[in-house]
Design a protein around this motif. Structure first.
Motif, PDB file in Angstrom:
ATOM      1  N   LEU A   1       8.892  -0.389   9.118  1.00  0.00           N
ATOM      2  CA  LEU A   1       8.756  -1.562   8.518  1.00  0.00           C
ATOM      3  C   LEU A   1       7.340  -2.123   9.020  1.00  0.00           C
ATOM      4  N   PHE A   2       6.544  -1.577   9.471  1.00  0.00           N
ATOM      5  CA  PHE A   2       5.135  -1.585   9.837  1.00  0.00           C
ATOM      6  C   PHE A   2       4.980  -1.309   8.553  1.00  0.00           C
ATOM      7  N   LYS A   3       5.290  -1.405   7.615  1.00  0.00           N
ATOM      8  CA  LYS A   3       4.426  -0.177   6.993  1.00  0.00           C
ATOM      9  C   LYS A   3       3.513  -1.741   5.917  1.00  0.00           C
TER      10      LYS A   3
ATOM     11  N   PHE B   1      -9.332   1.034  -1.612  1.00  0.00           N
ATOM     12  CA  PHE B   1      -7.974   0.810  -0.983  1.00  0.00           C
ATOM     13  C   PHE B   1      -6.660   0.191  -1.812  1.00  0.00           C
ATOM     14  N   PRO B   2      -6.579   0.375  -3.575  1.00  0.00           N
ATOM     15  CA  PRO B   2      -6.005   0.373  -4.251  1.00  0.00           C
ATOM     16  C   PRO B   2      -4.978   1.490  -4.213  1.00  0.00           C
ATOM     17  N   PHE B   3      -5.503   2.634  -4.144  1.00  0.00           N
ATOM     18  CA  PHE B   3      -4.933   4.112  -3.324  1.00  0.00           C
ATOM     19  C   PHE B   3      -5.060   3.843  -2.348  1.00  0.00           C
ATOM     20  N   LEU B   4      -5.545   3.203  -1.830  1.00  0.00           N
ATOM     21  CA  LEU B   4      -4.442   3.219  -0.057  1.00  0.00           C
ATOM     22  C   LEU B   4      -3.262   1.820   0.098  1.00  0.00           C
ATOM     23  N   LEU B   5      -3.248   1.267  -0.667  1.00  0.00           N
ATOM     24  CA  LEU B   5      -2.534   0.259  -0.670  1.00  0.00           C
ATOM     25  C   LEU B   5      -0.813   0.435  -1.030  1.00  0.00           C
TER      26      LEU B   5
ATOM     27  N   ILE C   1       0.430   3.299   1.474  1.00  0.00           N
ATOM     28  CA  ILE C   1       0.995   2.633   2.765  1.00  0.00           C
ATOM     29  C   ILE C   1       2.563   2.466   2.086  1.00  0.00           C
ATOM     30  N   LEU C   2       3.069   1.579   0.935  1.00  0.00           N
ATOM     31  CA  LEU C   2       4.171   1.743   1.138  1.00  0.00           C
ATOM     32  C   LEU C   2       4.888   2.851   0.122  1.00  0.00           C
ATOM     33  N   SER C   3       3.906   3.835  -0.361  1.00  0.00           N
ATOM     34  CA  SER C   3       4.992   4.968  -0.669  1.00  0.00           C
ATOM     35  C   SER C   3       5.624   5.992   0.692  1.00  0.00           C
TER      36      SER C   3
END
Length: 308
Positions: A20-22, A76-80, A83-85
């Motif tokens: 859940l820390f993601k 950053f958009p790719f990183l975001l 992170i959720l994936s």
């Protein structure tokens, strides 16, 4: 055996489960990225709107801030999304697009810093010839060349990488990296490695040599000049030097990690070192110049008073 025509996706293996820390990581990274956008866009607008800032130094800084937006948007958009994936994969075309954005960003950054140092050298060491040396046409040519050469080098580099036959699809990073793809090749990559080293040398050392030369000249003038000359040099050169040192350290971390085995380092430290040059510089540059250059600082203060 896999080859480049059959590899449609790459797996990014440096990500690890955060549970859940993601969502907390996502919010932190998103806020950081929004702060980068706001800081750089603010200074770009301030420079473009105010005619008294249409001077060579500020136009070169405007190019620098545009590059910070360009580089951070490549990451950053790719990183975001990653992170959720739960499955950290990236398609082949997008992977090459990200490599193009990030490494052209690095080349443009160094050339921007080199051109800015040359501008400071002329302003401090040759003030009487400054206006004749820094004409509108020369400024435009400098900015165009600053963007053209890194983009051209990246296109050639990616065309070579795209022709490789690959025997794997795992990239041990959190974003796409050209050398990581080269290491997946089924055959000898000596030519690619030599070309990659040449690209690195051409992107870093010529700008650094120009920067060192200009600052040696500036230092000589400061040592023999008046207090006013020293104050002017300090106010305009300090943010530039801090920006240069920060970006050089980040780029050095990335090159060392790409070329040498860093598996003994903790995973979090490796991720931090690989991301440093892409995450710290885009925010540090607008903060350094916005806080240290009096003309920009005064305009930003007046703008803040008008809004609030």
């Amino acid at each position: 055996m896999l080859n480049s025509t059959h590899v449609s996706n790459f797996m990014l293996s440096a990500y690890f489960g955060t549970g859940l820390f993601k969502y907390l990581f996502f919010m932190f990274v998103m806020c950081y990225y929004l702060f980068i956008i706001c800081a750089n866009v603010l200074l770009i607008v301030v420079i473009c709107v105010n005619r008294n800032l249409h001077e060579p130094m500020y136009l070169f800084l405007c190019s620098l801030f545009v590059n910070e937006l360009y580089g951070s948007t490549g990451l950053f958009p790719f990183l975001l999304l990653q992170i959720l994936s739960d499955i950290h994969t990236v398609s082949l075309p997008f992977c090459f697009l990200q490599i193009f954005c990030l490494f052209s960003y690095g080349g443009v950054e160094y050339l921007n810093l080199a051109i800015t140092s040359y501008d400071r050298y002329l302003a401090i060491c040759c003030p009487l010839q400054y206006n004749t040396q820094m004409t509108g046409n020369k400024i435009a040519i400098f900015i165009i060349l600053t963007w053209f050469f890194p983009i051209l080098l990246c296109i050639v580099m990616l065309s070579l990488s795209n022709s490789l036959e690959l025997c794997g699809d795992i990239i041990q990073k959190v974003y796409c990296d050209n050398y990581s793809i080269v290491k997946l090749s089924c055959f000898d990559t000596t030519f690619n490695n030599i070309y990659g080293i040449c690209i690195t040398i051409l992107s870093i050392f010529p700008p650094l040599i120009l920067i060192f030369y200009t600052y040696i000249k500036i230092l000589k003038v400061c040592l023999s000049g008046s207090k006013q000359t020293k104050k002017k040099a300090l106010s305009t050169c300090t943010p530039h030097l801090a920006s240069l040192l920060n970006f050089s350290c980040g780029a050095c971390f990335e090159i060392l990690q790409s070329r040498f085995n860093m598996s003994n380092l903790p995973n979090m430290l490796r991720i931090f070192l690989s991301l440093y040059w892409l995450t710290c510089q885009p925010l540090l540059s607008p903060l350094l110049y916005g806080l240290n250059l009096s003309k920009i600082r005064i305009i930003c203060k007046n703008l803040a008073k008008a809004i609030f």
